[in-house]
Design a protein around this motif. Structure first.
Motif, short mmCIF file in Angstrom:
data_model
loop_
_atom_site.label_atom_id
_atom_site.label_comp_id
_atom_site.label_asym_id
_atom_site.label_seq_id
_atom_site.Cartn_x
_atom_site.Cartn_y
_atom_site.Cartn_z
N SER A 169 9.93 16.52 5.16
CA SER A 169 9.84 14.97 5.08
C SER A 169 9.36 14.76 3.62
O SER A 169 8.87 15.28 2.85
N PHE A 170 10.12 13.60 3.22
CA PHE A 170 9.96 13.03 1.77
C PHE A 170 8.55 12.54 1.51
O PHE A 170 7.95 11.84 2.36
N PRO A 171 7.83 13.19 0.63
CA PRO A 171 6.26 12.51 0.63
C PRO A 171 6.33 11.14 0.21
O PRO A 171 7.17 10.50 -0.64
N GLY A 195 4.98 2.99 -1.54
CA GLY A 195 5.22 3.71 -2.63
C GLY A 195 4.78 5.11 -2.55
O GLY A 195 4.83 6.09 -1.73
N ASP A 196 4.76 5.69 -3.72
CA ASP A 196 4.31 7.21 -3.87
C ASP A 196 2.94 7.36 -3.42
O ASP A 196 2.02 6.69 -3.56
N VAL A 197 2.96 8.85 -3.01
CA VAL A 197 1.42 9.33 -2.80
C VAL A 197 0.70 9.57 -3.96
O VAL A 197 1.18 9.88 -5.00
N THR A 198 -0.64 9.05 -3.77
CA THR A 198 -1.44 9.30 -4.96
C THR A 198 -2.53 10.07 -4.44
O THR A 198 -2.64 10.49 -3.58
N THR A 199 -2.98 10.90 -5.51
CA THR A 199 -4.00 11.97 -5.14
C THR A 199 -5.33 11.74 -6.23
O THR A 199 -5.39 10.91 -7.02
N GLY A 200 -6.46 12.23 -5.75
CA GLY A 200 -7.70 12.16 -6.45
C GLY A 200 -8.42 13.48 -6.29
O GLY A 200 -7.69 14.39 -6.05
N SER A 201 -9.59 13.66 -6.67
CA SER A 201 -10.49 14.71 -6.84
C SER A 201 -11.83 14.37 -6.45
O SER A 201 -12.62 13.35 -6.91
N PHE A 202 -12.54 15.19 -5.64
CA PHE A 202 -13.97 15.33 -5.39
C PHE A 202 -14.64 16.49 -6.17
O PHE A 202 -15.94 16.55 -6.17
#
Length: 219
Positions: A169-171, A195-202
């Protein structure tokens, strides 16, 4: 520009095979055909009714088309879905060049179904609504053609079976437009493209020695 809207019933573990009855799709030894019926209630009916209340054409894989064509033209006269599905256009994806449609207002998408869907999507007209059609859905998701997902998640785990999403599947990020719960515990939600998938960090700004060792062990 027409939207492609996915309408789907899925189990908690993502299976959407044979929701309507034991003989609907026993392929692969699936034993739980008809798992939707015991949990379908008035609130679910209202959710589906809203989806069908706006103008739409159907976009179907061949197996789901066969299931619908063997059922809805023969439904009871007091069931409004039968006349509605009779009247609208039904676009069918099939790999069988010899396949013949048997239901009025049915149209084959041809040898390149994705190209045909893109052409339909670019036109003016009612939205294109999918039902079932697991294999065809995978191609739509892989080609990033889906605009909205209306999914009803049932409180049941089915194990093996055909699933809504494939590995390719297309992200894509989604926005939850609406969510409600039926009396039987079905969570009914509407999602739209975001829109596009966004990421972060813990993670710590400076990784610990233990973390650095963990990363080295991954390779």
């Amino acid at each position: 520009m027409r939207k492609i809207i996915v309408g789907a019933f899925v189990s908690l573990d993502g299976v959407m095979q044979a929701p309507g009855g034991p003989e609907e799709d026993p392929i692969g030894g699936f034993k739980f055909g008809g798992w939707v019926a015991p949990l379908f209630d008035e609130k679910m009916g209202a959710f589906i009714g809203e989806l069908f209340s706006r103008p739409f054409d159907l976009l179907l894989g061949r197996k789901t088309y066969d299931i619908f064509a063997a059922h809805w033209p023969y439904a009871a006269k007091d069931d409004p879905i039968g006349p509605l599905f009779d009247r609208i256009n039904k676009y069918v994806a099939t790999r069988n060049p010899a396949f013949k449609t048997s239901w009025q207002n049915s149209h084959l998408l041809g040898a390149d179904a994705i190209a045909a869907v893109k052409a339909l999507k670019s036109e003016d007209g009612p939205d294109l609504l999918t039902q079932g059609s697991t294999e065809f859905l995978k191609a739509l998701f892989e080609n990033d053609l889906v605009d909205e997902i209306h999914v009803s998640v049932f409180p049941v785990i089915l194990g093996k079976g055909k699933r809504l999403f494939g590995d390719a599947s297309f992200p894509r990020a989604l926005t939850l437009v609406e969510s409600r719960t039926s009396d039987s515990g079905v969570v009914m939600s509407k999602y739209a493209r975001a829109g596009d998938v966004t990421t972060g960090s813990f993670e710590f700004d400076t990784p610990t020695d233990a973390e650095l060792e963990r990363r080295r062990n991954l390779t």
